[in-house]
Scaffold this motif. Structure first.
Motif, PDB file in Angstrom:
ATOM      1  N   ASP A  68      17.305   9.587 -19.329  1.00  0.00           N
ATOM      2  CA  ASP A  68      15.207  10.285 -18.288  1.00  0.00           C
ATOM      3  C   ASP A  68      14.169   9.138 -18.499  1.00  0.00           C
ATOM      4  O   ASP A  68      14.276   8.855 -19.583  1.00  0.00           O
ATOM      5  CB  ASP A  68      15.275  11.727 -18.943  1.00  0.00           C
ATOM      6  CG  ASP A  68      13.934  12.219 -18.401  1.00  0.00           C
ATOM      7  OD1 ASP A  68      13.190  12.106 -18.369  1.00  0.00           O
ATOM      8  OD2 ASP A  68      14.256  14.042 -18.222  1.00  0.00           O
ATOM      9  N   ASP A 112      18.012  13.392 -15.023  1.00  0.00           N
ATOM     10  CA  ASP A 112      17.049  13.485 -14.552  1.00  0.00           C
ATOM     11  C   ASP A 112      17.116  12.762 -13.116  1.00  0.00           C
ATOM     12  O   ASP A 112      17.972  11.748 -12.913  1.00  0.00           O
ATOM     13  CB  ASP A 112      16.245  12.759 -15.375  1.00  0.00           C
ATOM     14  CG  ASP A 112      14.852  12.673 -14.745  1.00  0.00           C
ATOM     15  OD1 ASP A 112      14.600  13.885 -13.920  1.00  0.00           O
ATOM     16  OD2 ASP A 112      13.795  12.102 -15.266  1.00  0.00           O
ATOM     17  N   ILE A 113      16.996  13.446 -12.435  1.00  0.00           N
ATOM     18  CA  ILE A 113      16.878  13.051 -11.270  1.00  0.00           C
ATOM     19  C   ILE A 113      16.047  11.609 -10.493  1.00  0.00           C
ATOM     20  O   ILE A 113      15.926  10.938  -9.769  1.00  0.00           O
ATOM     21  CB  ILE A 113      16.706  14.120  -9.653  1.00  0.00           C
ATOM     22  CG1 ILE A 113      17.812  15.477  -9.965  1.00  0.00           C
ATOM     23  CG2 ILE A 113      17.008  13.601  -8.534  1.00  0.00           C
ATOM     24  CD1 ILE A 113      17.608  16.132  -9.017  1.00  0.00           C
ATOM     25  N   SER A 139      15.691  18.055 -14.051  1.00  0.00           N
ATOM     26  CA  SER A 139      14.388  17.438 -12.935  1.00  0.00           C
ATOM     27  C   SER A 139      13.475  18.584 -12.894  1.00  0.00           C
ATOM     28  O   SER A 139      13.369  19.529 -13.212  1.00  0.00           O
ATOM     29  CB  SER A 139      15.169  17.446 -11.522  1.00  0.00           C
ATOM     30  OG  SER A 139      14.503  16.487 -10.507  1.00  0.00           O
TER      31      SER A 139
END
Length: 188
Positions: A68, A112-113, A139
Motif C-alpha cells: 500500500d 492496494d489497487i 482499495s
C-alpha cells in the motif's frame, strides 16, 4: 499448563532457531528448532515445554506481504497482523511488492489497487503467472465493477477503505485456513 501469550512466543522465535532464550517472568529457558511440516513454510516447534500448543507457534509462521502506498494504512495493518501473531513485510508500491514477493514467498498478499509504479491489478496479474498465493485487495474503489474485476483477475477477497482492522485479520485468517488446509482424500 504453561500460559504464553503471542508476544512472548514471537519474541522468542525472532531470536532464531536452535538458541535458548529466557521467557519473561518464568526464569526458565526454552529451545526453538526449525522443522519442516506439511506445507512449504518453515515452522517452529517448542521442544522443551510440550504444553505449548503447536497451533500457537504455527500462526507465527504465516507471512503476509502488505502493499500500500499509504504509510499509515501499512502501519495499521502491520500492527493488527503482528498482534494476531503473523509476520509482516511491507511494500510502498507495486514494483516493490512484486520484487519482495519474488525474493521471499508470502502466505498471503494484502494489495492496494491505487499504487505508483504498478497498480495492484497489474501486480495481481504478474503474480498469477507464477503463483497461486491468496490475494486480498484493499482499495478505496468501492464500485461493483472494481470489486468484480479484482476477483476475476485472481483476487480471493476484496475489502474497501475505510476498513476495520479486526475484520481484515478475520478475513485473512479465513482465507489462510481455506487455502492451506490439507486436501481431503476421497474414500475408495
Amino acid at each position: 499448563r504453561l500460559n504464553l501469550d503471542m508476544y512472548t512466543v514471537k519474541a522468542s522465535v525472532n531470536y532464531g532457531a536452535g538458541s535458548k532464550h529466557r521467557l519473561s517472568g518464568s526464569g526458565k529457558f526454552c529451545t526453538f528448532y526449525r522443522v519442516k511440516l506439511h506445507s512449504l513454510a518453515v515452522h517452529y516447534r517448542l521442544l522443551t515445554w510440550n504444553s505449548l500448543t503447536i497451533k500457537t507457534v504455527l500462526l507465527m509462521s504465516k507471512h503476509i506481504l502488505i502493499a500500500d502506498d499509504d504509510a499509515h494504512i501499512r502501519d495499521v495493518i502491520s500492527f493488527a497482523l503482528e498482534k494476531a501473531g503473523m509476520q509482516v513485510s511491507v511494500a510502498e508500491d507495486g514494483r516493490q511488492a512484486l520484487d519482495s514477493f519474488k525474493r521471499q514467498a508470502s502466505d498471503l498478499i494484502v494489495l492496494d489497487i491505487n499504487m505508483p509504479e504498478l497498480d495492484g491489478l497489474e501486480v495481481c496479474r504478474e503474480v498469477r503467472k507464477f503463483s497461486d498465493v491468496p490475494i486480498l485487495f484493499l482499495s478505496s474503489r468501492d464500485d461493483e465493477i472494481d470489486r468484480i474485476l479484482g476477483l476475476e483477475i485472481g483476487g480471493d477477497d476484496y475489502v474497501t477503505k475505510p476498513f476495520s482492522p479486526r475484520e481484515l485479520v478475520a478475513r485473512i485468517n479465513v482465507i489462510l485456513k481455506r487455502t492451506q488446509a490439507p486436501t481431503p482424500v476421497a474414500a475408495p
